[in-house]
Design a protein around this motif. Sequence first.
Motif, PDB file in Angstrom:
ATOM      1  N   LEU A 174       0.865  -1.178   0.000  1.00 45.12           N
ATOM      2  CA  LEU A 174       0.000   0.000   0.000  1.00 45.12           C
ATOM      3  C   LEU A 174       0.901   1.227   0.000  1.00 45.12           C
ATOM      4  CD1 LEU A 174      -2.664   1.596   0.472  1.00 45.12           C
ATOM      5  CD2 LEU A 174      -2.379   1.123   2.925  1.00 45.12           C
ATOM      6  N   ILE A 175       0.647   2.145  -0.923  1.00 45.83           N
ATOM      7  CA  ILE A 175       1.486   3.336  -1.045  1.00 45.83           C
ATOM      8  C   ILE A 175       0.654   4.577  -0.741  1.00 45.83           C
ATOM      9  CG2 ILE A 175       2.843   4.776  -2.632  1.00 45.83           C
ATOM     10  CD1 ILE A 175       3.707   2.269  -4.051  1.00 45.83           C
ATOM     11  N   GLY A 176       1.237   5.478   0.027  1.00 49.72           N
ATOM     12  CA  GLY A 176       0.628   6.768   0.289  1.00 49.72           C
ATOM     13  C   GLY A 176       1.610   7.880  -0.037  1.00 49.72           C
ATOM     14  N   ALA A 177       1.090   9.034  -0.432  1.00 52.89           N
ATOM     15  CA  ALA A 177       1.952  10.188  -0.708  1.00 52.89           C
ATOM     16  C   ALA A 177       1.163  11.457  -0.430  1.00 52.89           C
ATOM     17  CB  ALA A 177       2.426  10.170  -2.166  1.00 52.89           C
ATOM     18  N   ARG A 178       1.874  12.528  -0.055  1.00 56.62           N
ATOM     19  CA  ARG A 178       1.171  13.775   0.239  1.00 56.62           C
ATOM     20  C   ARG A 178       1.977  15.004  -0.153  1.00 56.62           C
ATOM     21  NH1 ARG A 178       1.452  16.821   5.823  1.00 56.62           N
ATOM     22  NH2 ARG A 178       1.016  18.359   4.235  1.00 56.62           N
ATOM     23  N   VAL A 179       1.264  15.985  -0.645  1.00 58.17           N
ATOM     24  CA  VAL A 179       1.766  17.342  -0.818  1.00 58.17           C
ATOM     25  C   VAL A 179       0.582  18.267  -0.546  1.00 58.17           C
ATOM     26  CG1 VAL A 179       2.575  19.094  -2.441  1.00 58.17           C
ATOM     27  CG2 VAL A 179       3.591  16.815  -2.478  1.00 58.17           C
ATOM     28  N   GLY A 180       0.640  19.014   0.526  1.00 57.88           N
ATOM     29  CA  GLY A 180      -0.380  20.006   0.814  1.00 57.88           C
ATOM     30  C   GLY A 180      -1.658  19.488   1.415  1.00 57.88           C
ATOM     31  N   SER A 181      -1.774  18.187   1.627  1.00 57.15           N
ATOM     32  CA  SER A 181      -2.977  17.605   2.228  1.00 57.15           C
ATOM     33  C   SER A 181      -2.523  16.542   3.221  1.00 57.15           C
ATOM     34  CB  SER A 181      -3.864  16.989   1.138  1.00 57.15           C
ATOM     35  OG  SER A 181      -5.160  16.733   1.617  1.00 57.15           O
ATOM     36  N   PRO A 182      -3.114  16.497   4.413  1.00 58.90           N
ATOM     37  CA  PRO A 182      -2.575  15.638   5.473  1.00 58.90           C
ATOM     38  C   PRO A 182      -2.764  14.147   5.204  1.00 58.90           C
ATOM     39  CG  PRO A 182      -4.636  16.633   6.165  1.00 58.90           C
ATOM     40  CD  PRO A 182      -4.268  17.287   4.875  1.00 58.90           C
ATOM     41  N   LEU A 183      -1.816  13.350   5.710  1.00 53.12           N
ATOM     42  CA  LEU A 183      -1.892  11.894   5.617  1.00 53.12           C
ATOM     43  C   LEU A 183      -1.137  11.293   6.798  1.00 53.12           C
ATOM     44  CD1 LEU A 183      -3.220   9.923   3.631  1.00 53.12           C
ATOM     45  CD2 LEU A 183      -1.009   9.660   2.519  1.00 53.12           C
ATOM     46  N   VAL A 184      -1.777  10.342   7.454  1.00 51.65           N
ATOM     47  CA  VAL A 184      -1.243   9.693   8.653  1.00 51.65           C
ATOM     48  C   VAL A 184      -0.927   8.244   8.325  1.00 51.65           C
ATOM     49  CG1 VAL A 184      -1.794   8.959  11.010  1.00 51.65           C
ATOM     50  CG2 VAL A 184      -2.577  11.174  10.179  1.00 51.65           C
ATOM     51  N   VAL A 185       0.180   7.738   8.845  1.00 53.12           N
ATOM     52  CA  VAL A 185       0.501   6.310   8.819  1.00 53.12           C
ATOM     53  C   VAL A 185       0.320   5.778  10.236  1.00 53.12           C
ATOM     54  CG1 VAL A 185       2.297   4.576   8.469  1.00 53.12           C
ATOM     55  CG2 VAL A 185       2.110   6.517   6.892  1.00 53.12           C
ATOM     56  N   ALA A 186      -0.448   4.713  10.376  1.00 54.43           N
ATOM     57  CA  ALA A 186      -0.674   4.109  11.693  1.00 54.43           C
ATOM     58  C   ALA A 186      -0.127   2.686  11.692  1.00 54.43           C
ATOM     59  CB  ALA A 186      -2.160   4.110  12.027  1.00 54.43           C
ATOM     60  N   LEU A 187       0.505   2.320  12.788  1.00 57.74           N
ATOM     61  CA  LEU A 187       1.222   1.052  12.884  1.00 57.74           C
ATOM     62  C   LEU A 187       0.509   0.097  13.836  1.00 57.74           C
ATOM     63  CD1 LEU A 187       4.756   2.654  13.307  1.00 57.74           C
ATOM     64  CD2 LEU A 187       3.591   2.054  11.192  1.00 57.74           C
ATOM     65  N   GLY A 188       0.237  -1.119  13.343  1.00 53.09           N
ATOM     66  CA  GLY A 188      -0.402  -2.125  14.170  1.00 53.09           C
ATOM     67  C   GLY A 188       0.450  -3.372  14.289  1.00 53.09           C
ATOM     68  N   ASP A 189      -0.154  -4.452  14.725  1.00 55.71           N
ATOM     69  CA  ASP A 189       0.539  -5.729  14.845  1.00 55.71           C
ATOM     70  C   ASP A 189       0.270  -6.543  13.586  1.00 55.71           C
ATOM     71  OD1 ASP A 189       1.471  -5.154  17.446  1.00 55.71           O
ATOM     72  OD2 ASP A 189      -0.475  -5.715  18.282  1.00 55.71           O
ATOM     73  N   ASN A 190       1.286  -6.690  12.764  1.00 54.65           N
ATOM     74  CA  ASN A 190       1.174  -7.393  11.487  1.00 54.65           C
ATOM     75  C   ASN A 190       0.105  -6.778  10.582  1.00 54.65           C
ATOM     76  OD1 ASN A 190       3.205  -9.350  11.977  1.00 54.65           O
ATOM     77  ND2 ASN A 190       1.761 -10.449  13.310  1.00 54.65           N
ATOM     78  N   GLU A 191      -0.085  -5.468  10.708  1.00 54.20           N
ATOM     79  CA  GLU A 191      -0.965  -4.706   9.825  1.00 54.20           C
ATOM     80  C   GLU A 191      -0.636  -3.232   9.987  1.00 54.20           C
ATOM     81  OE1 GLU A 191      -4.943  -5.646  10.900  1.00 54.20           O
ATOM     82  OE2 GLU A 191      -4.767  -4.894  12.946  1.00 54.20           O
ATOM     83  N   ASN A 192      -0.752  -2.501   8.902  1.00 51.53           N
ATOM     84  CA  ASN A 192      -0.452  -1.070   8.933  1.00 51.53           C
ATOM     85  C   ASN A 192      -1.508  -0.318   8.116  1.00 51.53           C
ATOM     86  OD1 ASN A 192       2.087  -0.964  10.502  1.00 51.53           O
ATOM     87  ND2 ASN A 192       2.855  -2.259   8.841  1.00 51.53           N
ATOM     88  N   PHE A 193      -1.618   0.981   8.396  1.00 51.01           N
ATOM     89  CA  PHE A 193      -2.762   1.724   7.890  1.00 51.01           C
ATOM     90  C   PHE A 193      -2.352   3.118   7.394  1.00 51.01           C
ATOM     91  CE2 PHE A 193      -3.845  -0.854  11.585  1.00 51.01           C
ATOM     92  CZ  PHE A 193      -4.836  -1.687  11.092  1.00 51.01           C
ATOM     93  N   LEU A 194      -3.202   3.661   6.501  1.00 47.75           N
ATOM     94  CA  LEU A 194      -3.141   5.058   6.071  1.00 47.75           C
ATOM     95  C   LEU A 194      -4.475   5.724   6.412  1.00 47.75           C
ATOM     96  CD1 LEU A 194      -1.806   5.093   2.386  1.00 47.75           C
ATOM     97  CD2 LEU A 194      -0.628   6.017   4.384  1.00 47.75           C
ATOM     98  N   ALA A 195      -4.434   7.009   6.691  1.00 50.23           N
ATOM     99  CA  ALA A 195      -5.684   7.761   6.863  1.00 50.23           C
ATOM    100  C   ALA A 195      -5.407   9.244   6.737  1.00 50.23           C
ATOM    101  CB  ALA A 195      -6.334   7.456   8.205  1.00 50.23           C
ATOM    102  N   SER A 196      -6.419   9.984   6.354  1.00 47.19           N
ATOM    103  CA  SER A 196      -6.294  11.439   6.307  1.00 47.19           C
ATOM    104  C   SER A 196      -6.506  12.064   7.676  1.00 47.19           C
ATOM    105  CB  SER A 196      -7.303  12.015   5.301  1.00 47.19           C
ATOM    106  OG  SER A 196      -8.579  11.481   5.518  1.00 47.19           O
ATOM    107  N   ASP A 197      -7.016  11.290   8.625  1.00 46.35           N
ATOM    108  CA  ASP A 197      -7.288  11.786   9.970  1.00 46.35           C
ATOM    109  C   ASP A 197      -7.079  10.623  10.937  1.00 46.35           C
ATOM    110  OD1 ASP A 197      -8.508  12.618  12.398  1.00 46.35           O
ATOM    111  OD2 ASP A 197      -9.861  13.957  11.320  1.00 46.35           O
ATOM    112  N   ALA A 198      -6.300  10.852  11.989  1.00 40.98           N
ATOM    113  CA  ALA A 198      -6.019   9.787  12.947  1.00 40.98           C
ATOM    114  C   ALA A 198      -7.291   9.243  13.591  1.00 40.98           C
ATOM    115  CB  ALA A 198      -5.061  10.300  14.025  1.00 40.98           C
ATOM    116  N   LEU A 199      -8.336  10.063  13.667  1.00 48.13           N
ATOM    117  CA  LEU A 199      -9.590   9.618  14.263  1.00 48.13           C
ATOM    118  C   LEU A 199     -10.127   8.368  13.571  1.00 48.13           C
ATOM    119  CD1 LEU A 199     -11.995  10.166  16.206  1.00 48.13           C
ATOM    120  CD2 LEU A 199     -12.992  11.571  14.397  1.00 48.13           C
ATOM    121  N   ALA A 200      -9.871   8.237  12.275  1.00 50.58           N
ATOM    122  CA  ALA A 200     -10.382   7.093  11.519  1.00 50.58           C
ATOM    123  C   ALA A 200      -9.820   5.774  12.037  1.00 50.58           C
ATOM    124  CB  ALA A 200     -10.052   7.256  10.042  1.00 50.58           C
ATOM    125  N   LEU A 201      -8.649   5.822  12.651  1.00 50.53           N
ATOM    126  CA  LEU A 201      -7.962   4.596  13.061  1.00 50.53           C
ATOM    127  C   LEU A 201      -7.752   4.509  14.565  1.00 50.53           C
ATOM    128  CD1 LEU A 201      -5.321   4.658  10.201  1.00 50.53           C
ATOM    129  CD2 LEU A 201      -7.345   3.195  10.324  1.00 50.53           C
TER     130      LEU A 201
END
Length: 610
Positions: A174-201
């Motif tokens: 899964l690839i994420g990229a940002r310029v001028g718009s927020p993006l969060v990477v969240a780290l789990g146990d044997n799974e990882n996530f992207l979101a525009s807002d930490a609240l989502a995760l």
Amino acid sequence: MCGIVGAVSQKNIVEVLVEGLRRLEYRGYDSCGFAVMNGDDSQHLIERARTTARVSELASQGNDFYGTLGIAHTRWATHGKPDTQNAHPHISDGLIAVVHNGIIENYEVLRDELKALGYIFASETDTEVIAHLIHRAYTETKQVDLVAAVRSVLPRLHGAYAIGVIAQDQPDILIGARVGSPLVVALGDNENFLASDALALAGRAHSMLYLEEGDVAVLQAKGIQIIDAFGQVVQRAHKPMPAQADSVDLGPYQHYMQKEIFEQPRAISDTLANIASFGPELFNATAQEWQKFDQVLILACGTSYYSACVAKYWIEDLAGIPTQVEIASEYRYRTSVPNPKTLIVVVSQSGETADTLAALRHAQSLGHELTLAICNVDSSAMVRETRWKFLTKAGTEIGVASTKAFTTQLVALYVLAISLAKRAGRITPEQEKSLLRELRHLPKALQAVLALEPQIIAWSTHFAKWENALFLGRGMHYPIALEGALKLKEISYIHAEAYPAGELKHGPLALVTEKMPVVTVAPKDELLEKLKSNMQEVKARGGKLYVFADHDTEIASSEGIQVIRLPEHYGNLSPILHVVPLQLLAYHTACALGTDVDKPRNLAKSVTVE
């Protein structure tokens, strides 16, 4: 506006994607969708679901899907009408799927180029060009490295974006990229996530990090890699993942907006917590730094702009410092005369408001180094990019129409005004203690104002019958009238305008008839007698007056005038008390009309595009 969620795991992530979108509904959207792949399946085809209904409808579709890799999106329409064809994710030739927040300003040129190369467009969006560009880089130029293909495309995209990308033949990336718009990477146990807002995760992962401008994130179930704008592998600071916030639970309230109106006493208490005196330390500044400016420029949009307009009265009155307020979306498009001894104050609930961020960066490019953010989100771009900060601590605000964010911004700006007055030697230690006592009394005073709700509900049944309304205020209550008018039109769709009451005779009085309700903010201050004269101008022309008056203003209900009395007059802090009944009036009028109070049409919570 627009929300992104992405996940890569060793188990089914469809429920994670849908629940993440559900938590982002407050941002505003008109369509939603997801695309997933099953990495355990030898074909691992990209499967997609989209709808113009609510996330709950998408959730019902999700029961038929299984995926270990996926991206999801809530869309607020910019390019192309809100329909299923324009909903994200967008897929190029079954190979590349993309979700995107932001705007690609040169999409028309890119679209024409891609059409000439034989690409067929299924939507009217700017986002689809991203999918096709990545597809071309990944296939036609023989770049078998998906990360390299994505990075090669990014310099061609002009504008603001946060993107999530998956490829059909890369079921574990899964690839994420940002310029001028927020993006969060969240780290789990044997799974990882992207979101525009930490609240989502929230509650899904144990830690998180914020991508910086130009970053590309490469996520796999067992690890992540961050590549910066210069192609270097870098580390970004990890932060604890916030727990699921209580504020996303509706509780006994009918709507989030109602809940947030009633949370204002608590929110203001949190804003004032740990403030024992006024000064630069409240803004993370030193006494020496605090002497470097001799004027103030406040930049903001929408509701935050109205809080800034009130602050102009406070700062000039209390501190004697020349203060200007500008709409952020206009500031950077005019020729201005920079003064390096100006304090630039940016005000935003989210700290990601695109126009305000752009205005901040423009001011910095002009040589303004003294910058302060008043914001509700500590991790936001605005807070990270300013020299000083003050956090309002309003808590998560779900309703699109801002309430507690506005009143806590007012409190923060009043604290700034007092701190500047103290710097100028315009308040004594005894006065400082008195001002602090008045601020600490605000939550109790607001509770008394909230008790007026039954009387305001009665008014709302009248307002639901009208199509237009005027709001009047004078002095520092004129911006409060503006805010009241904005709230009414935002959520009830009744046309409402606000004017300084003294301007009635210069045009707006022509609108006054027996069918035009006129809401008047009437505190007991030095302008009260002038305001009473303005009210008589309305009454003489058959207008219906609805007056929010202080308890001792000697304005009584009579033919053509209805009055609700606030429990007490509160001096300079009166705007904070007077805006609350205006919020309640708008809310209950919208309820009477049956509109979608928390998600008004065409609007979004976090405005991340210009």
